[in-house]
Enzyme design. Structure first.
Site, PDB file in Angstrom:
ATOM      1  CD  GLU A 197       6.096  -7.116  -5.316  1.00  0.00           C
ATOM      2  OE1 GLU A 197       6.696  -6.051  -5.164  1.00  0.00           O
ATOM      3  OE2 GLU A 197       6.684  -8.058  -4.568  1.00  0.00           O
ATOM      4  CB  CYS A 241      16.404   8.621  -8.262  1.00  0.00           C
ATOM      5  SG  CYS A 241      14.591   9.427  -8.668  1.00  0.00           S
ATOM      6  CE  LYS A 278      15.277  -5.195  -4.068  1.00  0.00           C
ATOM      7  NZ  LYS A 278      14.421  -6.493  -3.836  1.00  0.00           N
ATOM      8  CD  GLU A 322       5.795 -11.454   0.593  1.00  0.00           C
ATOM      9  OE1 GLU A 322       5.244 -10.390   1.006  1.00  0.00           O
ATOM     10  OE2 GLU A 322       6.656 -11.129  -0.284  1.00  0.00           O
ATOM     11  CG  HIS A 382     -17.130 -12.451   9.178  1.00  0.00           C
ATOM     12  ND1 HIS A 382     -18.441 -12.656   9.889  1.00  0.00           N
ATOM     13  CD2 HIS A 382     -16.448 -13.458   9.661  1.00  0.00           C
ATOM     14  CE1 HIS A 382     -18.077 -13.410  10.935  1.00  0.00           C
ATOM     15  NE2 HIS A 382     -17.114 -14.151  10.821  1.00  0.00           N
ATOM     16  CG  ASN A 391      17.401   8.855  -4.717  1.00  0.00           C
ATOM     17  OD1 ASN A 391      16.050   8.946  -4.766  1.00  0.00           O
ATOM     18  ND2 ASN A 391      18.038   7.980  -4.022  1.00  0.00           N
ATOM     19  N   GLY A 392      15.573  11.823  -4.219  1.00  0.00           N
ATOM     20  CA  GLY A 392      14.723  12.581  -2.862  1.00  0.00           C
ATOM     21  C   GLY A 392      13.811  13.177  -3.227  1.00  0.00           C
ATOM     22  NE  ARG A 441      18.857   3.291  -6.568  1.00  0.00           N
ATOM     23  CZ  ARG A 441      19.340   3.455  -5.145  1.00  0.00           C
ATOM     24  NH1 ARG A 441      19.858   2.496  -4.765  1.00  0.00           N
ATOM     25  NH2 ARG A 441      18.886   4.637  -4.833  1.00  0.00           N
ATOM     26  CD1 TRP A 487      10.049   4.697 -10.129  1.00  0.00           C
ATOM     27  CD2 TRP A 487       9.728   5.753  -8.094  1.00  0.00           C
ATOM     28  NE1 TRP A 487       9.127   4.129  -9.528  1.00  0.00           N
ATOM     29  CE2 TRP A 487       8.692   4.595  -8.358  1.00  0.00           C
ATOM     30  CE3 TRP A 487       9.747   6.452  -6.974  1.00  0.00           C
ATOM     31  CZ2 TRP A 487       7.703   4.366  -7.390  1.00  0.00           C
ATOM     32  CZ3 TRP A 487       8.637   6.359  -6.128  1.00  0.00           C
ATOM     33  CH2 TRP A 487       7.788   5.350  -6.201  1.00  0.00           C
ATOM     34  CE  LYS A 537       7.295 -11.231  -3.121  1.00  0.00           C
ATOM     35  NZ  LYS A 537       7.798  -9.929  -2.867  1.00  0.00           N
TER      36      LYS A 537
HETATM   37  C1  AGP Z   1       8.866  -6.407  -2.057  1.00  0.00           C
HETATM   38  O1  AGP Z   1       8.551  -7.376  -2.967  1.00  0.00           O
HETATM   39  C2  AGP Z   1       8.325  -5.075  -2.511  1.00  0.00           C
HETATM   40  N1  AGP Z   1       9.124  -4.737  -3.598  1.00  0.00           N
HETATM   41  C3  AGP Z   1       8.142  -4.081  -1.420  1.00  0.00           C
HETATM   42  O2  AGP Z   1       7.090  -4.320  -0.710  1.00  0.00           O
HETATM   43  C4  AGP Z   1       9.215  -3.798  -0.563  1.00  0.00           C
HETATM   44  O3  AGP Z   1       9.440  -5.204   0.494  1.00  0.00           O
HETATM   45  C5  AGP Z   1       9.026  -2.874   0.571  1.00  0.00           C
HETATM   46  O4  AGP Z   1       9.069  -1.774  -0.270  1.00  0.00           O
HETATM   47  C6  AGP Z   1      10.017  -2.733   1.690  1.00  0.00           C
HETATM   48  O5  AGP Z   1      11.422  -2.480   1.177  1.00  0.00           O
HETATM   49  P1  AGP Z   1      12.575  -2.630   2.295  1.00  0.00           P
HETATM   50  O6  AGP Z   1      12.490  -4.084   2.808  1.00  0.00           O
HETATM   51  O7  AGP Z   1      13.967  -2.256   1.553  1.00  0.00           O
HETATM   52  O8  AGP Z   1      12.325  -1.512   3.400  1.00  0.00           O
END
Ligand code: AGP
Length: 610
Positions: A490, A2, A605, A483, A506, A100-101, A27, A76, A487
């Site tokens: 997502e 949020c 985010k 990674e 395997h 937020n939380g 966010r 969110w 990428k």
């Molecule tokens: C990154 O592409 C993702 N959106 C997500 O995995 C992110 O890296 C993860 O939530 C950790 O966030 P942070 O680095 O702000 O702790």
């Protein structure tokens, strides 16, 4: 996660709230709303979906809404689906708040409030918090006391912005575990979840600490501790400017941020080299202290965790110190074995990820030394770690992390070189050479990778319709594959997995059928021949293979359907240009598929809830 914005001053707050919420869109959210003082009461306008829906409602219901003080929120969804009713602000005739939380004891509190005569219209934990504060406000008539008494009962995480009808022009704010700043300007004062929301108006702010209660007026900010004692706060100045938080002419924040990688490497590394040698700039982390660590644990989430994998490979290869890498949400519940001889490295772009913050706190409880690698200055993780190495990448707005990852791995390389040097595993000359690679050759290689943009788009176009796409690699290339796969999935929503190439036989090779795209990352010289064998295995089962390798890779053109040559760096530094290329391939795939590149569905985010 949020987003919260609030303003009180001499201007109309409504446009500032809307602009601030738009600056917080990165966010991630699914509904929005504002509450402003007007006509002797508090007017609330909120809606499911985009902020523009709130703007439309304001126009249709009020033509124009003028108020000198208000709060805004992007939600969110956690408790209760995205809907008008569940959107924030929530409250009563006496007050409205944004949150937020997560309130963890919301069920018990709701039961007590119902017994006290309250009814509820939404499914949210936030409405429960608002009515708890209302109950205490009715019994005390004092906003501070109402908040203080409520905080004694609230369990969980919260950043709260509150308007009390009887106190027009004032915003009350408090936080625990969720971020909240109080920003100040000549023309009024703000609350915000993050600095980009107010950068257009000011870069001066106070960081609210856990349990503090702030009273924000148009020309005054007073911060109290829970005992109602005034707290003197240090005024901070954000070194980000509004341009840095804008798209700067790029189509998306993500492509802008990928293009910022070379400069981000230089900005992050250059200040940490003195006389050619690594200098962490952390007096408390002396060479003796570094030598005292017998084991290193790296803990993070998502992309940050993947940066930790590169860090493990670099530290183990250069410094020969054993390194564990843990996903924070697993680490915090596994009763980790830690003591004072352990170094725990916490990696986080936002510095607010709930699981990562909890892992940091647990590590400290168990006596380990904690070093945070964080991009957002003043964030919770940065402030609570024993030491912090900032990655000076500038604001990363796109939900998909790119430049933050690049500078995170660069800081890991720097740390690996430092650890190797102070443990006499490399000479000063080795260290100087490695740092020349990091500071000079790595940015150049990243620049060269950026110039392969059209080739990346060609690969994206060729494979964008895949239903499943696999990445394989060995050694540090497996770290990269993990990674690269995250990428792609997502932001393009293509199902993708990363496999250690040696693992294919395997089990996972059963997934390979005619036309299945496999991106084979082959930058490790010592493992190249093994990779070629694995590529032949998947080719024999119908896979379409893209090899990502260095120029001159023997036999690549014979076995692959596509060969993608990446700019070359010495061994362990290959992830830098290779990931830039793989980020570009993911970016173009997402754009070609018409996905919301900067704000992928369901993602935030920074995940400040568990
Ligand atoms: C990154 O592409 C993702 N959106 C997500 O995995 C992110 O890296 C993860 O939530 C950790 O966030 P942070 O680095 O702000 O702790």
């Amino acid at each position: 996660m949020c987003g919260i914005i609030g303003y009180t001053g001499n201007d109309n707050s409504v446009p500032k709230l809307i602009e601030g919420l738009k600056a917080l869109e990165y966010r991630g959210y699914d509904s929005a709303g504002v509450a402003v003082f007007s006509d002797g009461g508090i007017t609330v306008v909120k809606a499911k979906g985009r902020i523009s829906n709130v703007e439309s409602k304001i126009k249709s219901e009020y033509d124009s809404l003028f108020s000198l003080c208000g709060i805004g929120h992007t939600r969110w969804a956690t408790h209760g689906e995205p809907s008008d009713i569940n959107s924030h602000p929530h409250g009563t005739q006496n007050l409205r708040l944004v949150h937020n939380g997560i309130i963890e004891n919301y069920i018990q509190l709701k039961k007590e409030l119902i017994e006290a005569g309250y009814t509820f219209e939404s499914e949210t934990d936030t409405e429960i918090a608002s009515k708890l504060i209302d109950l205490n406000y009715i019994s005390t008539g004092d906003p501070f006391l109402a908040i203080k008494l409520s905080l004694e009962k609230l369990q969980g995480s919260y950043a709260l912005g509150i308007l009390f009808k009887d106190f027009p022009g004032k915003i009350f704010a408090t936080r625990k575990d969720s971020p909240l700043i109080v920003a100040v300007s000549e023309n009024g004062n703000y609350i915000a979840s993050d600095i980009p929301a107010v950068l257009k108006y000011t870069n001066k702010y106070y960081q609210l600490e856990q349990g503090e209660i702030a009273v924000i007026e148009k020309d005054k900010v007073t911060v109290y501790d829970i005992g109602h004692n005034i707290v003197e706060k240090k005024l901070l100045v954000a070194d980000w400017d509004i341009d840095a938080a804008e798209k700067g002419g790029y189509d998306h924040f993500m492509i802008k941020e990928i293009n910022e990688e070379p400069a981000a490497i230089v900005k992050t590394i250059r200040p940490r080299i003195e006389n050619g040698l690594p200098c962490l700039g952390l007096p408390e982390l002396s060479d003796d202290k570094l030598r005292s660590f017998k084991r290193i644990n790296i803990v993070a989430c998502g992309t940050a965790m993947h940066a930790g994998l590169i860090g493990r490979t670099a530290i183990e290869r250069l410094a020969r110190i054993p390194v564990n890498v843990d996903i924070a949400s697993e680490f915090r519940y596994k009763n980790p074995i830690l003591d004072k001889d352990d170094l725990v490295i916490i990696i986080s772009q936002s510095g607010e990820t709930a699981d990562t913050l909890a892992a940091l706190r647990l590590s400290k409880e168990l006596g380990a030394y904690t070093l945070a690698i964080v991009n957002v200055a003043g964030s919770s993780i940065a402030r609570e770690a024993d030491s912090t190495l900032y990655t000076w990448a500038g604001p990363e707005i796109a939900v998909a992390s790119t430049k933050a990852y690049t500078v995170q791995i660069c800081v890991m390389y720097l740390l690996a070189i430092k650890l190797a040097l102070c443990n006499n595993k490399i000479t000063e000359e080795n260290a100087k050479e490695s740092l020349r690679v990091l500071l000079e050759q790595a940015p150049e290689a990243a620049e060269m990778a950026l110039k392969l943009n059209d080739e990346c788009r060609r690969i994206s176009d060729k494979y964008k319709s895949a239903h499943d796409l696999f990445f394989i690699g060995r050694g540090i290339d497996y770290d990269i594959a993990l990674e690269a796969s995250l990428k792609l999935k997502e932001i393009s929503y293509i199902h993708s997995e990363a496999y250690a190439a040696g693992e294919l036989k395997h089990g996972t090779i059963s997934l390979i059928t005619d036309g299945t795209p496999v991106i084979a990352i082959c930058t490790e010289d010592a493992l190249y021949d093994k990779m070629i064998s694995n590529i032949k295995e998947v080719k024999a089962r119908g896979a379409k293979v893209v090899i990502i390798c260095k120029k001159g890779a023997v036999g690549a053109e014979e076995v692959a359907d596509d060969v993608f040559y990446v700019p070359e760096l010495p061994g362990i530094y290959m992830p830098i240009p290779t990931m830039t290329v793989l980020q570009l391939i993911a970016y173009h795939t997402s754009v070609l598929l018409g996905c919301d590149v900067d704000k992928p569905r369901n993602l935030a985010k920074s995940v400040t809830v568990e």
